[in-house]
Enzyme design. Structure first.
Site, short mmCIF file in Angstrom:
data_model
loop_
_atom_site.label_atom_id
_atom_site.label_comp_id
_atom_site.label_asym_id
_atom_site.label_seq_id
_atom_site.Cartn_x
_atom_site.Cartn_y
_atom_site.Cartn_z
N SER A 143 0.85 -1.01 0.09
CA SER A 143 0.32 -0.02 0.03
C SER A 143 0.76 1.70 0.08
CB SER A 143 -1.01 0.11 1.31
OG SER A 143 -0.01 -0.08 2.70
N HIS A 164 -2.82 -3.31 -6.74
CA HIS A 164 -3.25 -2.88 -4.98
C HIS A 164 -4.76 -2.46 -4.85
CE1 HIS A 164 -3.36 0.77 -2.18
NE2 HIS A 164 -2.88 -0.68 -1.22
N GLU A 176 -5.40 -0.29 -8.50
CA GLU A 176 -4.46 0.47 -9.18
C GLU A 176 -3.64 -0.91 -10.05
OE1 GLU A 176 -4.54 3.63 -5.92
OE2 GLU A 176 -3.90 2.70 -5.44
N ASN A 214 -4.16 5.84 -1.91
CA ASN A 214 -2.81 6.24 -0.49
C ASN A 214 -2.62 7.27 -0.72
OD1 ASN A 214 -4.60 4.46 0.95
ND2 ASN A 214 -2.63 3.22 0.92
N1 3HC Z 1 -16.42 -8.58 2.55
C1 3HC Z 1 -17.39 -9.11 1.79
N2 3HC Z 1 -18.86 -7.77 2.20
C2 3HC Z 1 -18.73 -6.74 3.09
C3 3HC Z 1 -17.44 -7.09 3.00
C4 3HC Z 1 -16.48 -7.76 3.68
N3 3HC Z 1 -15.17 -7.31 4.56
N4 3HC Z 1 -17.89 -5.87 4.60
C5 3HC Z 1 -19.08 -5.37 3.79
N5 3HC Z 1 -19.26 -5.92 3.44
C6 3HC Z 1 -20.58 -6.19 2.61
C7 3HC Z 1 -21.78 -6.27 3.32
O1 3HC Z 1 -22.32 -7.19 4.09
C8 3HC Z 1 -22.85 -5.94 3.12
O2 3HC Z 1 -23.94 -6.27 1.82
P1 3HC Z 1 -25.54 -6.39 1.93
O3 3HC Z 1 -26.17 -5.20 1.79
O4 3HC Z 1 -25.37 -8.25 1.81
O5 3HC Z 1 -25.25 -7.26 3.96
C9 3HC Z 1 -22.78 -4.42 1.90
O6 3HC Z 1 -20.99 -4.36 2.44
C10 3HC Z 1 -22.55 -3.05 2.82
O7 3HC Z 1 -21.45 -3.16 4.00
P2 3HC Z 1 -22.80 -2.90 5.30
O8 3HC Z 1 -24.50 -2.76 5.18
O9 3HC Z 1 -21.99 -3.62 6.25
O10 3HC Z 1 -21.93 -1.70 5.49
P3 3HC Z 1 -21.96 -0.12 4.50
O11 3HC Z 1 -22.55 -0.14 3.82
O12 3HC Z 1 -22.21 0.84 6.13
O13 3HC Z 1 -20.87 -1.08 3.93
C11 3HC Z 1 -18.16 -0.53 3.56
C12 3HC Z 1 -19.40 -1.01 4.59
C13 3HC Z 1 -18.27 -1.19 2.04
C14 3HC Z 1 -17.23 -0.79 4.12
C15 3HC Z 1 -18.52 1.60 3.79
O14 3HC Z 1 -18.81 1.17 4.59
C16 3HC Z 1 -17.53 1.64 2.36
O15 3HC Z 1 -17.15 1.90 1.96
N6 3HC Z 1 -16.26 1.95 3.36
C17 3HC Z 1 -15.20 2.98 2.71
C18 3HC Z 1 -13.88 1.70 2.70
C19 3HC Z 1 -12.86 2.21 2.35
O16 3HC Z 1 -12.28 3.77 2.06
N7 3HC Z 1 -11.92 1.30 1.81
C20 3HC Z 1 -10.59 1.61 1.42
C21 3HC Z 1 -9.79 1.94 2.88
S1 3HC Z 1 -7.90 1.50 2.58
C22 3HC Z 1 -6.97 1.13 1.20
O17 3HC Z 1 -7.75 -0.09 1.52
C23 3HC Z 1 -5.91 0.98 1.22
C24 3HC Z 1 -5.42 -0.42 1.75
O18 3HC Z 1 -3.87 0.49 1.19
C25 3HC Z 1 -4.14 0.17 3.31
#
Ligand code: 3HC
Length: 310
Positions: A143, A164, A176, A214
């Site tokens: 990352s 990524h 990415e 990031n």
């Molecule tokens: N695996 C699989 N499915 C998942 C999951 C996981 N870990 N987490 C959530 N889901 C699914 C849920 O089951 C849900 O499906 P459903 O409608 O069938 O129940 C759907 O995704 C939506 O989840 P929720 O209803 O529980 O909750 P939200 O609508 O709040 O969504 C989220 C959760 C998708 C995590 C949303 O909050 C989101 O998009 N957050 C931002 C995440 C983000 O920015 N990620 C990038 C981080 S940076 C990174 O990864 C880079 C690294 O290098 C550090």
């Protein structure tokens, strides 16, 4: 809810995208590695998931099974039998191994998703480079580390690059594709085609710190921590502000807890060391304090917020 609608659409269209890569080895059975294994298997790839720990592999298989079940419920909601078939066939495409060398021997593509430590990655990639067939592409899901630096130990520099993914991998639609200084056009094209085949929208980036997401996301999260540290607003209000005022799915402090405060600190410290004059990369006393107290976010039960321990 919206996110999975997108998965369903992406998943059904990805099956028709062709990639010459059919056998992928994923190294690292943590959150990212198991997510990468899942999206690959559900797109029809033969997957070998590798981790040194059999316990980690067992946990990964369990969570992949559960997450495939979530996908099946959405995609095959009118046909549960097809859904069950999808889950069992996808799981059947994933085998697990504890030896990366053995796993590399059958791979068209290896995606590394292990600890963010340059020495450990170098050791692994040296072994993979020696063991993998000539045509195999080696890629890192790092990352924040440099793709060129990670790939400096391999002989096949033209067949090395960055892939990524984002957390949670089955939900986040972006990949990415990172071109190192010596990544060939053929390798780049193969990585792009593979990314599309596993259902992701691919963007291209040079080997620059944090790539696109990031590089923007980490300073944004850090500014939110500084805002909170100064007492300008409460954690809850900062998060509500960005969710309701800017339409982000999570607020920056919730996201920091979700990604892991240790991960945020690791990225920031690495960049600060490399670019000491960049004010956006300056260390944050509050972040350092929380990490030193073991408050790492969701995974440890406490960060900016408290969570039920998993
Ligand atoms: N695996 C699989 N499915 C998942 C999951 C996981 N870990 N987490 C959530 N889901 C699914 C849920 O089951 C849900 O499906 P459903 O409608 O069938 O129940 C759907 O995704 C939506 O989840 P929720 O209803 O529980 O909750 P939200 O609508 O709040 O969504 C989220 C959760 C998708 C995590 C949303 O909050 C989101 O998009 N957050 C931002 C995440 C983000 O920015 N990620 C990038 C981080 S940076 C990174 O990864 C880079 C690294 O290098 C550090």
């Amino acid at each position: 809810m919206m996110q999975f609608g997108l998965i369903a659409r992406k998943f059904s269209s990805s099956a028709s995208v062709q990639s010459a890569i059919k056998n992928v080895t994923v190294i690292g059975g943590g959150l990212m590695g198991s997510g990468i294994a899942q999206v690959s298997a559900q797109a029809g790839q033969n997957v070998t998931l590798v981790d040194v720990s059999p316990d980690v592999l067992a946990k990964a298989q369990k969570s992949i099974g559960a997450n495939l079940g979530r996908v099946a419920k959405k995609v095959y909601k009118d046909n549960p039998q097809e859904g069950e078939k999808f889950v069992s066939e996808s799981l059947g495409r994933i085998k697990t191994l504890t030896d990366p060398v053995a796993a590399a021997k059958t791979a068209d593509l290896v995606v590394e998703a292990i600890v963010e430590n340059m020495d450990v990655k170098h050791k692994l990639f040296k072994q993979l480079d020696e063991a993998a067939p000539q045509h195999t592409i080696l890629a890192s899901n790092t990352s924040s580390l440099s793709i060129n630096e990670i790939g400096s130990v391999v002989k096949r520099k033209d067949r090395f690059g960055g892939l990524h993914f984002f957390n949670p991998v089955p939900v986040m639609r972006l990949l990415e594709v990172v071109k190192g200084a010596e990544t060939s056009e053929a390798t780049y094209n193969a990585m792009m085609a593979w990314g599309k085949a596993v259902g992701k929208t691919c963007i291209t980036c040079k080997d620059t710190p944090g790539f696109v997401v990031n590089r923007l996301l980490v300073p944004y999260i850090c500014e939110a921590i500084r805002l909170y540290e100064r007492g300008d607003a409460s954690a809850r209000d900062i998060d509500i502000a960005m969710k309701l005022g800017a339409g982000y799915p999570m607020g920056p402090l919730e996201l920091a807890d979700y990604v892991g405060l240790d991960t945020n600190k690791f990225i920031l410290d690495g960049w600060h060391k490399k670019y000491p004059d960049q004010v956006l990369f300056k260390p944050i006393p509050l972040l350092n304090k929380l990490v030193s107290e073991g408050k790492l976010g969701v995974k440890s039960g406490e960060g900016f917020y408290k969570y039920e321990k998993k």
